[in-house]
Design a protein around this motif. Sequence first.
Motif, PDB file in Angstrom:
ATOM      1  N   GLU A 141      63.775  55.480  22.699  1.00 58.77           N
ATOM      2  CA  GLU A 141      65.031  55.187  22.030  1.00 58.77           C
ATOM      3  C   GLU A 141      66.170  55.335  23.025  1.00 58.77           C
ATOM      4  O   GLU A 141      65.982  55.852  24.125  1.00 58.77           O
ATOM      5  N   SER A 142      67.344  54.869  22.631  1.00 54.14           N
ATOM      6  CA  SER A 142      68.479  54.881  23.554  1.00 54.14           C
ATOM      7  C   SER A 142      68.995  56.279  23.819  1.00 54.14           C
ATOM      8  O   SER A 142      69.614  56.528  24.857  1.00 54.14           O
ATOM      9  N   THR A 143      68.761  57.219  22.898  1.00 53.39           N
ATOM     10  CA  THR A 143      69.174  58.610  23.091  1.00 53.39           C
ATOM     11  C   THR A 143      68.012  59.530  22.758  1.00 53.39           C
ATOM     12  O   THR A 143      67.090  59.160  22.005  1.00 53.39           O
ATOM     13  N   HIS A 144      68.088  60.737  23.283  1.00 56.94           N
ATOM     14  CA  HIS A 144      67.037  61.716  23.010  1.00 56.94           C
ATOM     15  C   HIS A 144      66.972  62.050  21.529  1.00 56.94           C
ATOM     16  O   HIS A 144      65.885  62.171  20.953  1.00 56.94           O
ATOM     17  N   ALA A 145      68.131  62.196  20.874  1.00 54.53           N
ATOM     18  CA  ALA A 145      68.137  62.545  19.455  1.00 54.53           C
ATOM     19  C   ALA A 145      67.445  61.471  18.621  1.00 54.53           C
ATOM     20  O   ALA A 145      66.656  61.774  17.715  1.00 54.53           O
ATOM     21  N   ALA A 146      67.723  60.210  18.924  1.00 52.13           N
ATOM     22  CA  ALA A 146      67.085  59.124  18.187  1.00 52.13           C
ATOM     23  C   ALA A 146      65.589  59.062  18.468  1.00 52.13           C
ATOM     24  O   ALA A 146      64.784  58.791  17.570  1.00 52.13           O
ATOM     25  N   ALA A 147      65.199  59.314  19.717  1.00 49.08           N
ATOM     26  CA  ALA A 147      63.780  59.315  20.069  1.00 49.08           C
ATOM     27  C   ALA A 147      63.040  60.427  19.330  1.00 49.08           C
ATOM     28  O   ALA A 147      61.922  60.228  18.852  1.00 49.08           O
ATOM     29  N   LYS A 148      63.661  61.590  19.222  1.00 52.82           N
ATOM     30  CA  LYS A 148      63.011  62.701  18.512  1.00 52.82           C
ATOM     31  C   LYS A 148      62.836  62.375  17.034  1.00 52.82           C
ATOM     32  O   LYS A 148      61.786  62.669  16.445  1.00 52.82           O
ATOM     33  N   THR A 149      63.828  61.750  16.422  1.00 50.38           N
ATOM     34  CA  THR A 149      63.720  61.374  15.013  1.00 50.38           C
ATOM     35  C   THR A 149      62.552  60.420  14.791  1.00 50.38           C
ATOM     36  O   THR A 149      61.754  60.586  13.861  1.00 50.38           O
ATOM     37  N   LEU A 150      62.428  59.425  15.653  1.00 47.99           N
ATOM     38  CA  LEU A 150      61.336  58.469  15.528  1.00 47.99           C
ATOM     39  C   LEU A 150      59.992  59.121  15.827  1.00 47.99           C
ATOM     40  O   LEU A 150      58.983  58.861  15.150  1.00 47.99           O
ATOM     41  N   HIS A 151      59.961  59.991  16.825  1.00 44.44           N
ATOM     42  CA  HIS A 151      58.723  60.696  17.166  1.00 44.44           C
ATOM     43  C   HIS A 151      58.263  61.581  16.014  1.00 44.44           C
ATOM     44  O   HIS A 151      57.058  61.657  15.709  1.00 44.44           O
ATOM     45  N   ASP A 152      59.197  62.246  15.342  1.00 42.99           N
ATOM     46  CA  ASP A 152      58.829  63.089  14.204  1.00 42.99           C
ATOM     47  C   ASP A 152      58.160  62.261  13.101  1.00 42.99           C
ATOM     48  O   ASP A 152      57.251  62.745  12.405  1.00 42.99           O
ATOM     49  N   LYS A 153      58.588  61.014  12.927  1.00 42.27           N
ATOM     50  CA  LYS A 153      57.944  60.141  11.940  1.00 42.27           C
ATOM     51  C   LYS A 153      56.497  59.839  12.343  1.00 42.27           C
ATOM     52  O   LYS A 153      55.599  59.801  11.493  1.00 42.27           O
ATOM     53  N   VAL A 154      56.279  59.620  13.632  1.00 43.13           N
ATOM     54  CA  VAL A 154      54.912  59.358  14.102  1.00 43.13           C
ATOM     55  C   VAL A 154      54.035  60.586  13.881  1.00 43.13           C
ATOM     56  O   VAL A 154      52.873  60.469  13.463  1.00 43.13           O
ATOM     57  N   VAL A 155      54.577  61.778  14.145  1.00 46.85           N
ATOM     58  CA  VAL A 155      53.820  63.014  13.925  1.00 46.85           C
ATOM     59  C   VAL A 155      53.424  63.139  12.455  1.00 46.85           C
ATOM     60  O   VAL A 155      52.284  63.497  12.119  1.00 46.85           O
TER      61      VAL A 155
END
Length: 480
Positions: free
Chosen positions: A257-271
Amino acid sequence: MTRWIDENAPTLTGLADRIWAYAEPSLREWRSALATAELLRAHDFTIEWGTAGLPAAFVATHGDTGPVLGFNVEYDALPGLSQRAGVPRHEPVVFDGDEYAPAYGLGHGCGHNALAAASAGAAIAAARALRGRATVKVFASTGEEQLVGKAYAVRDGAYDGLDAFLDWHPAPVTATGWDVTSALYSSTFSFLGSPGHGSNPLGTRSGLDGALLLAGMVERLRAGNVSPSGRISYAIGGGGAPNVTPDLQTVWVYVRESTHAAAKTLHDKVVACAGAAATASQTRLEHRLVTAIRQGLGNRAGAELLHHTMSDLGPPAFTDADQEFAVRLQEEIGRPRSGLATGILPLHPPAEPSLGGPSSDTSEVSWTAPHLSLTAAVVPLGVPLHSWAATASTGTPIAHAGLLAAARYLAAAAVTLVEQPETLAAVKQEFDGRERGPGPLPAHAEPPRPLPPAEFLEETGQSALPPRTPPVSAEPLGKI
């Protein structure tokens, strides 16, 4: 300072060709690391092996006074991209796997062989020109293609104290700017079941079921839960045979994602999806966070210095034969017959709005020190990196021309930073004005650590590291 590079061009291009031929995977670049360290040691750099506990990584240092300038070296290849150098049609050199799971071997489809040689040469040239007026460090990083090495090294403080970090990457164009790379999370999700005979699957639990369920949910995420700047990529591994219910299967996922915060949000969905897949398949899930990096921080003052330097020194010098090969390769992969880029692109700012893009663990260093980065042409226009066509180019004189130009750019910029303190001050002032916080990688996270060959450990003076314990079998049936 560029004279040394010109006079030692055969040495630098020879190193690039050696690393290209080694084509070693991420975290196992044993011969590539030794060859790079050998060149630096021959020019009075001291070598400290095992950065962040990673055996194929090292820091080479020249001098101990003045500004501290860092240079970036990477040398890992990519799986599946084996290709004969200078051949404009798909012609792999190495095959892996077997008749039931054929695969091509590794290849330098990202040009890290050229990256390593150019950066090492630039550091040597800069150290010679500065003659003790600066401390020059070369950070030889392992596993960049898995975005591992620098993430752990930054977390552990290896890059602390730098005044500037000079970097480049192979590309189809020669350019610089202060644009940014995407943040990324990398995780593995291992599904552990119970094996049995493929002819009677009732009563067994399939790790492949868990993996495919997760893959299906990731596809639904990509369809409706990912912003234009987001990306989810995955690969499934585990092997096996059709007459054995797959016991252990792993899905390796990259979330960008373009920012770390957005990447973490998307990663949490994958988890969360992985947990649901394990429940539905009645398998046991082991989730491992492999790495996490923030988006890169650009530096406009540094980009302006690089662009001025590049414009003064000129673009890579390609021959008619280089251009002929480029056109033939473009024809083969269905790209326009545009040949090789012969100029230097205008200075470019970050894209607005951000639509996402590549990631590099170098972005973690940009949160620790000012990051000055450029690209130099080593593949024809339209040839994508991470492809066999790129591998065909990175072992040719095309890559030689690009890496020698990059070495000149970086060495000249490093000398300017020392000889013009006001330029270095501007670069540092811009960096210091950025709001920064701790990195996303937890203190307890451990990188993958393949066991090196005994001769590598002996030559580098390192001790063997214990391998990570693999996932164990799930509980017996009836004890879910």
